[in-house]
Design a protein around this motif. Structure first.
Motif, PDB file in Angstrom:
ATOM      1  N   LEU A   1       9.038  -4.111   9.406  1.00 57.90           N
ATOM      2  CA  LEU A   1       8.091  -4.354   8.438  1.00 57.90           C
ATOM      3  C   LEU A   1       6.880  -3.690   8.222  1.00 57.90           C
ATOM      4  N   CYS A   2       6.255  -3.301   7.055  1.00 59.84           N
ATOM      5  CA  CYS A   2       5.172  -2.820   6.647  1.00 59.84           C
ATOM      6  C   CYS A   2       4.071  -4.129   6.435  1.00 59.84           C
ATOM      7  N   LEU A   3       3.053  -4.166   7.092  1.00 58.84           N
ATOM      8  CA  LEU A   3       2.072  -5.218   6.951  1.00 58.84           C
ATOM      9  C   LEU A   3       0.638  -4.813   7.085  1.00 58.84           C
TER      10      LEU A   3
ATOM     11  N   LEU B   1       3.757  -1.176  -0.391  1.00 57.20           N
ATOM     12  CA  LEU B   1       4.588  -0.789  -1.427  1.00 57.20           C
ATOM     13  C   LEU B   1       5.510   0.499  -1.347  1.00 57.20           C
ATOM     14  N   SER B   2       4.764   1.569  -1.285  1.00 56.69           N
ATOM     15  CA  SER B   2       5.099   3.015  -1.282  1.00 56.69           C
ATOM     16  C   SER B   2       6.311   2.868  -0.197  1.00 56.69           C
ATOM     17  N   HIS B   3       6.064   2.440   1.187  1.00 58.36           N
ATOM     18  CA  HIS B   3       6.781   2.669   2.036  1.00 58.36           C
ATOM     19  C   HIS B   3       8.164   1.910   2.073  1.00 58.36           C
ATOM     20  N   VAL B   4       8.085   0.669   1.128  1.00 55.74           N
ATOM     21  CA  VAL B   4       9.132  -0.275   0.832  1.00 55.74           C
ATOM     22  C   VAL B   4      10.010   0.423   0.013  1.00 55.74           C
ATOM     23  N   ARG B   5       9.321   1.429  -0.924  1.00 57.17           N
ATOM     24  CA  ARG B   5      10.372   2.042  -1.893  1.00 57.17           C
ATOM     25  C   ARG B   5      11.106   3.155  -1.373  1.00 57.17           C
ATOM     26  N   THR B   6      10.736   3.342   0.041  1.00 60.59           N
ATOM     27  CA  THR B   6      11.722   4.453   0.462  1.00 60.59           C
ATOM     28  C   THR B   6      13.060   3.764   0.923  1.00 60.59           C
TER      29      THR B   6
ATOM     30  N   ASN C   1      -4.507  -1.023   5.204  1.00 58.64           N
ATOM     31  CA  ASN C   1      -5.082  -2.093   4.552  1.00 58.64           C
ATOM     32  C   ASN C   1      -5.206  -1.856   2.819  1.00 58.64           C
ATOM     33  N   SER C   2      -4.153  -1.046   2.545  1.00 63.27           N
ATOM     34  CA  SER C   2      -3.791  -0.772   1.194  1.00 63.27           C
ATOM     35  C   SER C   2      -2.252  -1.434   0.807  1.00 63.27           C
ATOM     36  N   ILE C   3      -2.309  -2.360  -0.244  1.00 67.12           N
ATOM     37  CA  ILE C   3      -1.060  -2.822  -0.603  1.00 67.12           C
ATOM     38  C   ILE C   3      -0.161  -1.821  -1.210  1.00 67.12           C
ATOM     39  N   MET C   4      -0.808  -0.747  -1.769  1.00 68.33           N
ATOM     40  CA  MET C   4      -0.238   0.358  -2.261  1.00 68.33           C
ATOM     41  C   MET C   4       0.666   1.284  -1.366  1.00 68.33           C
ATOM     42  N   VAL C   5       0.170   1.198  -0.203  1.00 67.23           N
ATOM     43  CA  VAL C   5       0.825   2.114   1.137  1.00 67.23           C
ATOM     44  C   VAL C   5       1.751   1.296   1.343  1.00 67.23           C
TER      45      VAL C   5
END
Length: 252
Positions: A147-149, A184-189, A178-182
């Motif tokens: 997970l990314c949290l 999501l960018s990891h999930v997109r990989t 602490n960034s939602i964008m970070v």
């Protein structure tokens, strides 16, 4: 009577200094409120409405500011991201007018509040992952997923940690931010998944190749609401926002 603690540099306030600081903040807030009220009496509500928002609720703020602006076109907005503890501190110190944070998970103290919506949770993952074709997953299954949290200072993270721990042993997060964008960018990989509020996923969108899967067993929801300092009378800008929310009909 000394008001500050100092040696070669400022170290803080004495107990008497804290009292003076508290009064100074209240006086400054009252002065700002008086000026806003006078301006409202002569030409309608105007000024800068300062809002702090937990990261997981940032995407819904436009659902507050847009109808507010339609009703009060001379008001401007400052919207900042902050964790729930920081929002309470900012309200107490009159650094913001209203905050958007959780109401029902951790104590919020003596503030005025009204609910906005219920936060439900989704597993955001690649369509090619082990859960890519599932209609729902359990917290026990999520607990065994890389997970990314959000970081632990965020209340959303503490909520998720509690739910994962309740389901049994779970893997530590592979990525924290602490960034939602970070996240999501990891999930997109395609290498990681994350747990996000349903409304956030709906507003951002995921694009092809990714799934937003409801998490149940148990299904969990928490109330996100609007907060302001418990002052009487309430400052005009905060009062106007509360009036808008309590009238209902907002699309968040």
């Amino acid at each position: 009577m000394p008001l500050v603690i100092r040696s070669s540099r400022f170290q803080g306030f004495t107990p008497e200094g804290e009292i003076v600081l508290g009064w100074a903040r209240r006086i400054a807030t009252d002065l700002r409120s008086m000026r806003l009220e006078l301006a409202t009496a002569s030409g309608g509500l105007a000024g800068l409405l300062r809002i702090s928002v937990i990261p997981t609720a940032l995407a819904v703020v436009a659902g507050l500011t847009s109808p507010f602006r339609a009703r009060h076109p001379n008001v401007r907005f400052s919207v900042e991201s902050a964790n729930s503890g920081e929002i309470l501190r900012q309200l107490q110190n009159a650094e913001i007018d209203v905050g958007v944070t959780y109401l029902d998970n951790e104590p919020i103290g003596k503030f005025r509040f009204t609910p906005l919506y219920r936060e439900h949770y989704r597993l955001v993952t690649s369509a090619l992952s082990a859960f890519g074709e599932r209609d729902a997953v359990s917290w026990a299954e999520v607990a065994q997923t890389p997970l990314c949290l959000l970081t632990p200072d965020m209340q959303n993270r503490r909520i998720i940690d509690r739910l994962l721990s309740r389901s049994g042993a779970h893997l530590p997060p592979a990525v924290e931010s602490n960034s939602i964008m970070v996240l999501l960018s990891h999930v997109r990989t395609g290498n990681w998944s994350c747990v996000l509020p349903e409304k956030l996923v709906e507003i951002f969108g995921l694009g092809p190749g990714f799934r937003s899967i409801p998490i149940n067993d148990p299904e969990e929801a928490h109330i996100v609401g609007l907060l302001a300092s418990d002052r009487s009378p309430m400052p005009p800008l905060a009062q106007a926002m509360f009036t808008l929310v309590m009238e209902g009909g907002l699309v968040l």
